[in-house]
Design a protein around this motif. Structure first.
Motif, mmCIF file in Angstrom:
data_model
loop_
_atom_site.group_PDB
_atom_site.id
_atom_site.type_symbol
_atom_site.label_atom_id
_atom_site.label_comp_id
_atom_site.label_asym_id
_atom_site.label_seq_id
_atom_site.Cartn_x
_atom_site.Cartn_y
_atom_site.Cartn_z
ATOM 1 N N VAL A 195 39.717 35.635 32.789
ATOM 2 C CA VAL A 195 39.665 33.732 32.933
ATOM 3 C C VAL A 195 38.368 33.266 33.139
ATOM 4 O O VAL A 195 38.431 32.205 32.489
ATOM 5 C CB VAL A 195 40.103 33.771 34.408
ATOM 6 N N SER A 196 37.249 33.574 33.126
ATOM 7 C CA SER A 196 35.722 33.477 33.276
ATOM 8 C C SER A 196 35.551 33.193 31.695
ATOM 9 O O SER A 196 35.134 31.872 31.993
ATOM 10 C CB SER A 196 34.990 35.025 33.740
ATOM 11 N N ILE A 197 36.243 34.011 30.816
ATOM 12 C CA ILE A 197 35.913 33.744 29.759
ATOM 13 C C ILE A 197 36.144 32.278 29.243
ATOM 14 O O ILE A 197 35.642 31.744 28.313
ATOM 15 C CB ILE A 197 35.672 35.013 29.237
ATOM 16 N N LEU A 198 37.723 32.030 29.419
ATOM 17 C CA LEU A 198 38.323 30.809 29.289
ATOM 18 C C LEU A 198 37.811 29.821 29.775
ATOM 19 O O LEU A 198 37.728 28.920 29.190
ATOM 20 C CB LEU A 198 40.219 31.215 29.828
ATOM 21 N N VAL A 199 37.604 29.830 31.307
ATOM 22 C CA VAL A 199 37.076 28.634 31.300
ATOM 23 C C VAL A 199 36.178 28.447 31.043
ATOM 24 O O VAL A 199 35.380 27.319 30.723
ATOM 25 C CB VAL A 199 36.889 28.824 33.443
ATOM 26 N N LEU A 200 34.548 29.418 30.732
ATOM 27 C CA LEU A 200 33.787 29.003 29.665
ATOM 28 C C LEU A 200 33.763 27.849 28.959
ATOM 29 O O LEU A 200 33.380 27.246 28.103
ATOM 30 C CB LEU A 200 32.652 30.597 29.828
ATOM 31 N N ILE A 201 34.892 28.801 27.696
ATOM 32 C CA ILE A 201 35.071 28.434 26.468
ATOM 33 C C ILE A 201 35.640 26.390 26.795
ATOM 34 O O ILE A 201 35.628 25.519 25.681
ATOM 35 C CB ILE A 201 36.098 29.126 25.510
ATOM 36 N N SER A 202 36.141 26.563 27.693
ATOM 37 C CA SER A 202 37.018 24.696 28.010
ATOM 38 C C SER A 202 35.810 24.102 28.151
ATOM 39 O O SER A 202 35.661 23.426 27.881
ATOM 40 C CB SER A 202 38.529 25.315 29.034
ATOM 41 N N ILE A 203 34.653 24.618 28.397
ATOM 42 C CA ILE A 203 33.534 23.781 29.395
ATOM 43 C C ILE A 203 32.635 23.519 28.230
ATOM 44 O O ILE A 203 32.349 22.223 28.281
ATOM 45 C CB ILE A 203 32.538 24.812 31.044
ATOM 46 N N ILE A 204 32.279 24.665 27.295
ATOM 47 C CA ILE A 204 31.408 24.388 26.017
ATOM 48 C C ILE A 204 32.779 22.743 25.080
ATOM 49 O O ILE A 204 32.094 22.180 24.897
ATOM 50 C CB ILE A 204 31.665 25.540 25.394
ATOM 51 N N SER A 205 33.791 23.063 24.885
ATOM 52 C CA SER A 205 34.263 22.195 23.976
ATOM 53 C C SER A 205 34.779 20.769 24.517
ATOM 54 O O SER A 205 34.617 19.987 23.917
ATOM 55 C CB SER A 205 36.091 22.969 23.995
ATOM 56 N N SER A 206 34.453 20.921 26.298
ATOM 57 C CA SER A 206 34.671 19.645 26.688
ATOM 58 C C SER A 206 33.428 19.190 26.754
ATOM 59 O O SER A 206 33.691 17.387 26.229
ATOM 60 C CB SER A 206 35.618 19.582 27.890
ATOM 61 N N LEU A 207 32.470 19.459 27.358
ATOM 62 C CA LEU A 207 30.724 18.574 26.524
ATOM 63 C C LEU A 207 30.753 18.272 25.434
ATOM 64 O O LEU A 207 30.679 17.713 24.725
ATOM 65 C CB LEU A 207 30.169 20.385 26.792
ATOM 66 N N GLY A 208 31.461 18.864 24.265
ATOM 67 C CA GLY A 208 31.292 18.801 22.763
ATOM 68 C C GLY A 208 31.752 18.089 22.350
ATOM 69 O O GLY A 208 31.779 17.048 22.009
ATOM 70 N N TRP A 209 33.536 17.033 22.923
ATOM 71 C CA TRP A 209 34.021 16.620 22.138
ATOM 72 C C TRP A 209 33.157 15.520 23.726
ATOM 73 O O TRP A 209 33.850 13.983 22.436
ATOM 74 C CB TRP A 209 35.847 16.625 23.662
ATOM 75 N N LEU A 210 32.739 15.679 24.621
ATOM 76 C CA LEU A 210 32.239 13.948 25.093
ATOM 77 C C LEU A 210 31.228 14.280 24.512
ATOM 78 O O LEU A 210 30.506 12.545 24.499
ATOM 79 C CB LEU A 210 31.752 14.773 27.206
ATOM 80 N N TYR A 211 30.372 14.687 24.282
ATOM 81 C CA TYR A 211 28.432 13.811 23.050
ATOM 82 C C TYR A 211 29.810 13.788 21.839
ATOM 83 O O TYR A 211 28.817 12.514 21.662
ATOM 84 C CB TYR A 211 27.910 16.024 23.192
ATOM 85 N N THR A 212 30.360 13.771 21.644
ATOM 86 C CA THR A 212 30.538 13.379 20.030
ATOM 87 C C THR A 212 31.805 12.179 20.409
ATOM 88 O O THR A 212 30.832 10.807 19.565
ATOM 89 C CB THR A 212 31.523 14.005 19.199
ATOM 90 N N PHE A 213 32.608 11.420 21.272
ATOM 91 C CA PHE A 213 33.019 10.805 22.110
ATOM 92 C C PHE A 213 31.455 9.136 22.651
ATOM 93 O O PHE A 213 31.422 8.068 22.406
ATOM 94 C CB PHE A 213 33.410 10.781 23.157
ATOM 95 N N ASN A 214 30.912 10.146 23.124
ATOM 96 C CA ASN A 214 29.648 9.272 23.586
ATOM 97 C C ASN A 214 28.642 8.889 22.268
ATOM 98 O O ASN A 214 28.189 7.302 22.472
ATOM 99 C CB ASN A 214 28.488 9.848 24.938
#
Length: 581
Positions: free
Chosen positions: A434-453
């Motif tokens: 579960v920790s690994i999946l959560v980490l992957i989700s956080i990294i993907s979200s940060l990437g989407w937020l950076y691109t949108f910004n």
């Protein structure tokens, strides 16, 4: 040497003046009949109307007609103008028509013999008795036309008069006049009246016809014929005289193929449209063409139905005719539905109807200027609102236009502690995954937020803070290109038909679309924008002919070639620019 010079001047002098010839259609007529006087002048410059004031004492001027025929010679242009005057004598006897002056030259006098009612006077009983007076016929048919010369397809007014001494019974038959390769229409209902002919009372029935010959070959009108009986049993069989028409060929043709000889022609339009034009909006354009002296079936179509930025549909076409003593008045009405496709400017091209003025004897154009429709952005073009995904939707909320989510019920309480322990062990074994999946989700979200910004800061902002819709540059470029093409087509047609008045208007209209960044309101503005010496000379020549009285000498082929050169040069420059990019 002086004698030779004087002889040369005397020979050339007649060539510098207009030669005036006059002749009559008949030189012996009855007092109740009409005669046509033709005045013919050959000239090389504009001439004034002949002085007809001397005819008023002996004649009643019933009508007049003017026809001009132009010829091009090596030494220049030459024209022959004919005035046809329809006259009715005021008295009987020999009437001398005085010389008629035109442009400083005079014609020869003419003599017309007018026969009036005969009066028998016996002065001396010893003298032999005169021959008995010729008895008036029981019935007769008289035929005439207002003018015998006109163009192919033009309107001829034909009149037939049937005179009879006794009232008619119901047993009667009238055969209308006939002309091969011609359209013949009856103009109104027959008119009946009582007249005096050869000193005797007669019943007269007047028939009017309109004839439109479609051939320049020999045109002989077969006269109408009446057969029937009177109320007293008298049998009538009357036939008029054959009349020959002088039909002239078309002096010009246009690229659309139609030929419209008319006394007058008018073109107009009107619009029925919503207050705001948006993509998908529909408006109705009504085009009306009215012609005086032409049948409705010969009026051409009016609306061009091709446009890249709008859909044009012809809803209906209405043709109507009105018969008047002056001739036929025809009307063509077209209703066109216009549905705009995109926002921006939608240009409806100009409409030009070429026709021939039979009274002034020259070509003219009835025109409608280009129409620019400004289409605003659609009210639904605002950025769409982002809505969250719902796990379940209440059907009642759909009906009211709102949405709600259904909260899941709580799970039942566990029954034993053993089950709890097993569950805790399973959870502890799954924690690393579960920790690994959560980490992957956080990294993907940060990437989407950076691109949108980054995209958000790069896009321009409107006043309300939203990112605007990209500007339709491609739509605007297509609209400008289509408007320039339509304006050029109208200019080319005016130049090909050598219409100097219309060519000047269409040239300014085309230049405004060819150089949209320049302020062009006249020919001087075109010269400044073009910076082309050849075009400058052609514009000067155009304006010189525009202000002349005789505008038939202008030729538009050279101006059209210069415009085509400018358009090809710009196209090469645009192609080269695209290749460099």
């Amino acid at each position: 040497m002086r004698s030779y010079l004087f002889l040369l001047i005397s020979l050339l002098a007649p060539l510098c003046h207009a030669e005036v010839n006059t002749y009559l259609s008949r030189y012996t007529i009855a007092q109740q009949e009409t005669v046509r006087l033709t005045i013919e002048v050959t000239h090389q410059e504009a001439i004034s109307r002949p002085d007809l004031s001397g005819l008023g004492n002996d004649f009643v001027v019933v009508g007049s007609k003017k026809v001009t025929i132009s010829n091009r010679l090596r030494s220049g242009s030459q024209a022959t103008t004919r005035w046809q005057i329809l006259l009715r004598p005021r008295k009987s006897g020999e009437i001398t028509i005085a010389p008629i002056a035109v442009h400083g030259e005079s014609s020869l006098p003419l003599t017309l013999k007018v026969i009036g009612p005969r009066v028998s006077i016996r002065r001396n009983s010893s003298l032999p008795a005169p021959e008995p007076e010729q008895t008036a016929p029981a019935a007769l048919m008289q035929t005439e036309v207002e003018h015998r010369q006109g163009y192919e397809g033009s309107e001829f007014h034909y009149i037939a008069k049937f005179l009879h001494q006794a009232p008619l019974s119901n047993d009667q038959l009238l055969r209308a006049p006939y002309l091969d390769k011609a359209l013949i229409l009856e103009n109104g209902t027959p008119q009946e009246e009582q007249v005096i002919y050869r000193g005797q009372p007669y019943y007269q029935t007047l028939y009017r016809y309109l004839i439109y010959p479609d051939s320049t070959e020999e045109n002989r009108i077969e006269p109408p014929r009446f057969t029937g009986t009177s109320t007293d049993g008298t049998f009538y069989d009357a036939r008029g005289e054959t009349i020959k028409l002088d039909v002239l060929p078309r002096p010009q043709n246009n690229s659309r193929g139609y030929w419209l000889p008319a006394d007058r022609l008018e073109l107009s339009d009107s619009f029925q449209q919503p207050e705001r034009l948006e993509p998908g909006s529909t408006l109705i354009r009504t085009l009306t063409l009215q012609a005086f002296g032409l049948p409705a079936e010969r009026l051409p179509s009016l609306a061009p139905l091709q446009n890249e930025l709008a859909e044009l549909t012809l809803l209906d076409t209405d043709l109507s005719e009105t018969f008047t003593p002056e001739g036929l008045i025809s009307t063509r009405v077209e209703r066109v539905q216009i549905t705009v496709k995109e926002r921006g400017e939608v240009t409806l091209p100009p409409i030009d109807i070429y026709w021939w003025d039979t009274y002034e004897d020259r070509g003219k154009v009835a025109s409608l200027a280009p129409v620019i429709l400004r289409v605003a952005p659609s009210s639904g073009d605002a950025p769409p609102q982002v809505s969250s995904t719902l796990t379940d939707t209440n059907p009642a909320a759909i009906a009211t236009g709102t949405s709600s989510t259904t909260v899941p019920q709580s799970a039942p309480a566990p029954e034993s502690t053993d089950t709890e322990a097993n569950t805790n062990e399973d959870r502890s074994s799954l924690m690393p995954l579960v920790s690994i999946l959560v980490l992957i989700s956080i990294i993907s979200s940060l990437g989407w937020l950076y691109t949108f910004n980054r995209l958000k800061h790069r896009a321009p902002k409107t006043d309300d803070g939203h990112s605007p819709r990209p500007a339709p540059e491609e739509t605007r470029r297509r609209s400008l290109k289509l408007a320039e093409h339509n304006a050029y087509s109208a200019l080319a047609q005016a130049c090909q038909n050598n219409q100097v008045d219309l060519a000047k208007i269409r040239l300014i209209d085309w230049a405004q679309r060819f150089w949209p960044e320049a302020q062009i309101n006249n020919c001087e503005g075109i010269s400044k924008a073009a910076k082309n010496q050849t075009l400058d000379f052609l514009i000067i020549d155009l304006e010189q002919h525009f202000y002349r009285d005789d505008k038939t000498q202008w030729q538009g082929d050279l101006l059209l070639q210069a415009i085509e050169t400018l358009r090809r040069r710009r196209k090469r420059q645009m192609d080269t620019g695209e290749e460099r990019v």
